[in-house]
Write a protein that holds these residues in place. Structure first.
Motif: not given
Length: 328
Positions: A130-131, A172-173, A254-259
């Motif tokens: 969520t960042l 993420m940031r 953001h989904v790609r980053k989560s994976w």
């Protein structure tokens, strides 16, 4: 069964509870001892065990608490997967996969430091995903650091996850030195309080604080059952990884980053296996969460209706055999 959990209905929570009880009920019938203790356990876990031991808690209560904790972790991780849209449609496949994969090793069903650490790590993973959407992330970054600090005080080799948090900030940031400093401050905060408690209690000992561990190659599986369990973890993970890679171009950024975070999570957990993990498979439990996500992807993305069902029942049948016949 995969068809049932592929739907998002509230009744699936009850189905999941029954599913988990079927897999693990033999633990209630044959409770073996109390909580596990290892040389790698750190101050917080050892302190907790020192409080519980004089109470002479019946082993079945430890089994009950462990089951409820695993069930809660499964539901929490499932909710995170749905909220972050790791799979195209909301479902209960991650929760099902978590209850199933945690039945493949006897050590994963005992009260232990990695079991407690997993609860924090699941929540940390959610906060990291969520960042990008937080306007003022300082509080969240500090909270993540504090929780990682607690995890390292439960299990010494978990200090490896500090690298995961720093990599998550990088992914993420945008790089901001202030945010990294806030995170490192949060990581060290539990150690400040621990040092204060030890000093005021006249129990100061540097060895109680420093997360010492050694690096060694993991032991070769000594049992054919362990080899089969590892195979049933790795093969679905590889299939799920293939489908995730094939569908990356259809996912939001953001989904790609989560994976990507889940893959990094798994790599760090695998490093812990070599960080003085011992000859048993307790430390391997830290791999359960990211592996579960890829297992769920396998069940979701396979186009055939029969193939995921067959794969599920093969793993389920083996888990039943392992828990009821072998009785590790």
């Amino acid at each position: 069964m995969t068809g049932i959990f592929k739907q998002k209905t509230s009744s699936n929570i009850i189905v999941l509870l029954v599913y988990g009880l079927i897999l693990k009920f033999n633990r209630f019938l044959n409770p073996a001892g109390g909580p596990l203790q290892q040389p790698e356990d750190h101050f917080l876990y050892n302190w907790l065990i020192s409080l519980l031991k004089p109470l002479n808690i019946h082993p079945v209560l430890y089994v009950l608490f462990t089951f409820l904790l695993l069930f809660s972790q499964a539901l929490l991780f499932n909710r995170i997967c749905n909220d972050q849209k790791l799979l195209p449609r909301p479902n209960y496949l991650p929760a099902m996969a978590y209850m199933l994969t945690t039945s493949l090793f006897a050590e994963w069903n005992y009260f232990s430091a990695p079991l407690l650490a997993n609860t924090f790590l699941i929540w940390i993973f959610y906060r990291m995903t969520t960042l990008p959407n937080i306007q003022k992330p300082a509080a969240a970054i500090f909270s993540i650091g504090v929780q990682i600090g607690i995890v390292t005080l439960l299990y010494r080799p978990a200090v490896v996850f500090v690298a995961l948090v720093l990599l998550a900030l990088f992914i993420m940031r945008p790089f901001r030195l202030k945010e990294w400093a806030i995170n490192l401050l949060g990581i060290t905060m539990p150690y400040y309080f621990l040092a204060l408690v030890l000093y005021l209690g006249d129990q100061w000992d540097w060895n109680k604080i420093k997360p010492v561990f050694t690096i060694s190659l993991p032991a070769i599986p000594s049992s054919v059952y362990n080899t089969i369990s590892i195979t049933l973890l790795v093969v679905p993970f590889m299939i799920g990884g293939y489908f995730v890679q094939s569908n990356l171009n259809k996912m939001y950024i953001h989904v790609r980053k989560s994976w990507s975070l889940l893959l990094l999570y798994l790599i760090m957990a695998m490093l812990i296996i070599m960080a003085d993990g011992g000859s048993n498979y307790v430390s391997w439990m830290l791999c359960a969460v990211p592996i579960t996500a890829f297992h769920a992807a396998m069940y979701f993305y396979i186009g055939s209706r029969r193939l995921p069902m067959i794969l599920h029942w093969v793993i389920f049948g083996y888990a039943i055999y392992l828990n009821y016949v072998i009785k590790n």
